[in-house]
Design a protein around this motif. Structure first.
Motif, short mmCIF file in Angstrom:
data_model
loop_
_atom_site.label_atom_id
_atom_site.label_comp_id
_atom_site.label_asym_id
_atom_site.label_seq_id
_atom_site.Cartn_x
_atom_site.Cartn_y
_atom_site.Cartn_z
N ASP A 42 -36.80 -45.25 -12.30
CA ASP A 42 -37.18 -43.92 -11.82
C ASP A 42 -36.71 -43.80 -10.37
OD1 ASP A 42 -38.44 -41.66 -10.87
OD2 ASP A 42 -40.47 -42.27 -11.45
N THR A 43 -35.52 -43.20 -10.19
CA THR A 43 -34.97 -43.13 -8.82
C THR A 43 -35.72 -42.12 -7.96
OG1 THR A 43 -33.27 -41.53 -9.46
CG2 THR A 43 -32.66 -43.86 -9.56
N GLY A 44 -36.32 -41.11 -8.61
CA GLY A 44 -37.12 -40.13 -7.85
C GLY A 44 -38.28 -40.83 -7.16
N ALA A 45 -38.86 -41.84 -7.82
CA ALA A 45 -39.98 -42.59 -7.22
C ALA A 45 -39.53 -43.28 -5.93
CB ALA A 45 -40.53 -43.61 -8.21
N MET A 46 -38.26 -43.71 -5.89
CA MET A 46 -37.77 -44.38 -4.68
C MET A 46 -37.67 -43.38 -3.52
SD MET A 46 -34.84 -46.77 -6.47
CE MET A 46 -34.60 -47.94 -5.14
N TYR A 47 -37.12 -42.17 -3.82
CA TYR A 47 -37.03 -41.15 -2.75
C TYR A 47 -38.43 -40.71 -2.32
CZ TYR A 47 -32.06 -41.14 -3.56
OH TYR A 47 -30.76 -41.55 -3.66
N ARG A 48 -39.34 -40.69 -3.27
CA ARG A 48 -40.72 -40.33 -2.93
C ARG A 48 -41.36 -41.39 -2.02
NH1 ARG A 48 -43.37 -36.35 -5.93
NH2 ARG A 48 -41.93 -35.20 -7.27
N ALA A 49 -41.12 -42.68 -2.32
CA ALA A 49 -41.69 -43.75 -1.49
C ALA A 49 -41.10 -43.69 -0.07
CB ALA A 49 -41.42 -45.11 -2.13
N ALA A 50 -39.81 -43.38 0.03
CA ALA A 50 -39.19 -43.24 1.35
C ALA A 50 -39.86 -42.09 2.11
CB ALA A 50 -37.69 -42.99 1.21
N THR A 51 -40.22 -41.04 1.37
CA THR A 51 -40.89 -39.88 1.98
C THR A 51 -42.29 -40.24 2.46
OG1 THR A 51 -39.58 -38.47 0.53
CG2 THR A 51 -41.51 -37.45 1.56
N VAL A 52 -42.98 -41.10 1.70
CA VAL A 52 -44.30 -41.57 2.14
C VAL A 52 -44.14 -42.28 3.49
CG1 VAL A 52 -46.17 -43.22 1.66
CG2 VAL A 52 -45.26 -41.79 -0.20
N ALA A 53 -43.10 -43.10 3.62
CA ALA A 53 -42.87 -43.82 4.89
C ALA A 53 -42.67 -42.83 6.04
CB ALA A 53 -41.64 -44.72 4.75
N VAL A 54 -41.86 -41.80 5.78
CA VAL A 54 -41.55 -40.80 6.82
C VAL A 54 -42.82 -40.07 7.26
CG1 VAL A 54 -40.38 -38.56 7.13
CG2 VAL A 54 -39.15 -40.50 6.11
N LEU A 55 -43.61 -39.64 6.27
CA LEU A 55 -44.82 -38.87 6.61
C LEU A 55 -45.85 -39.75 7.31
CD1 LEU A 55 -45.22 -36.60 3.42
CD2 LEU A 55 -44.14 -36.05 5.61
N ARG A 92 -46.58 -52.86 -0.51
CA ARG A 92 -47.88 -52.27 -0.85
C ARG A 92 -47.72 -51.13 -1.85
NH1 ARG A 92 -52.02 -52.04 4.01
NH2 ARG A 92 -52.06 -54.28 4.35
N GLY A 93 -48.58 -51.10 -2.85
CA GLY A 93 -48.50 -50.09 -3.90
C GLY A 93 -48.66 -48.68 -3.35
N VAL A 94 -47.77 -47.77 -3.78
CA VAL A 94 -47.87 -46.36 -3.35
C VAL A 94 -47.81 -45.42 -4.56
CG1 VAL A 94 -47.03 -46.60 -0.96
CG2 VAL A 94 -45.36 -46.38 -2.82
N ASP A 95 -48.22 -45.94 -5.73
CA ASP A 95 -48.09 -45.14 -6.96
C ASP A 95 -48.82 -43.81 -6.90
OD1 ASP A 95 -46.53 -46.85 -8.99
OD2 ASP A 95 -47.92 -48.23 -8.02
N GLN A 96 -49.98 -43.78 -6.24
CA GLN A 96 -50.72 -42.51 -6.13
C GLN A 96 -50.09 -41.66 -5.03
OE1 GLN A 96 -53.74 -42.26 -8.04
NE2 GLN A 96 -52.99 -44.19 -8.89
#
Ligand code: DC
Length: 233
Positions: A42-55, A92-96
């Motif tokens: 799921d490559t979208g999950a990777m871009y989303r995790a990068a976004t979590v880091a940014v925010l 660290r898990g960021v699934d939610q």
């Protein structure tokens, strides 16, 4: 769908599944990987995790230089088991966290940054190169893995996509959802780096009037047909 897949044939290839959100792509990709007994990416999950880091870092998602600097220092990892999702940021898990509205609103900007794409695409290629995979995203068949044995571009009518997204979010305001889908699609399709588009050689499947199982069955058939054609070539 058979529940015991231990005797099912294993697909030895790569399926690239691209398309906008609300087309059933994630559900279809996960079920397809189970059926084909491959990895699921799921490559979208990777871009989303990068976004979590940014925010989390308080970086402005609209500042590409700051976004690139922030993401380059972070470790984004996704599990590839189609029975169990796991996305981590620096271990660290960021699934939610990756599914929040704030992340959904900012992810298009983060994923448009070329350095972020280069970093994550390199990781995606390592994963896909390691074993048969069903990979889903926006640029799998066009950029990440253009040699995929099967490339599929999923679409659906806008009203159907909005209704599906409303179901996922538990939200009733369809026109607001339509608007936000359109905004994200426009952004994803018009960016300079790897815009969302139907890859060359991709089979387009309109999922508007199909159930998930029907789409999966169709793709299982296309996948095995694609490898048997490649064997004969
Ligand atoms: O599929 P998704 O909604 O989880 O994707 C989140 C965002 O990431 C989406 O707005 C576009 C971007 N994305 C991308 O640019 N390239 C990919 N291969 C996957 C997702």
């Amino acid at each position: 769908m058979p529940t015991d897949l231990s005797e099912a044939p294993v697909f030895r290839g790569v399926v690239a599944l691209d398309g906008p959100s609300g087309t059933g792509k994630s559900t279809v990709a996960r079920l397809l990987a189970r059926r084909l007994r491959t990895q699921y990416l799921d490559t979208g999950a990777m871009y989303r995790a990068a976004t979590v880091a940014v925010l989390r870092a308080g970086v402005d998602p609209a500042d590409p230089v700051a976004v690139a600097a922030e993401v380059s220092g972070r470790r984004v990892e996704v599990g590839t088991d189609p029975w169990h999702s796991s996305t981590t940021l620096d271990g660290r898990g960021v699934d939610q966290d990756i599914r929040t509205a704030a992340v959904t609103a900012a992810v298009s900007q983060v994923s448009a940054v070329p350095a972020v794409r280069a970093q994550l695409v390199a990781q995606q290629r390592l994963i896909i190169g390691s074993a048969p995979t069903v990979a889903e995203g926006r640029d799998i068949g066009s950029v990440v893995w253009p040699d995929a044995e099967l490339k599929v571009y999923l679409t659906a009518r806008e009203d159907v996509r909005a209704r599906r997204r409303a179901g996922e979010l538990g939200e009733a305001d369809l026109s607001r959802i339509s608007q936000s889908l359109r905004r994200r699609d426009d952004f994803d399709s018009s960016r300079g780096a790897s815009p969302l588009r139907r890859p060359d050689g991709a089979t387009e499947v309109d999922t508007s009037d199909l159930g998930i199982d029907e789409v999966v069955e169709l793709l299982v058939e296309l996948a095995f047909r694609a490898v048997s054609t490649a064997d004969r070539a």
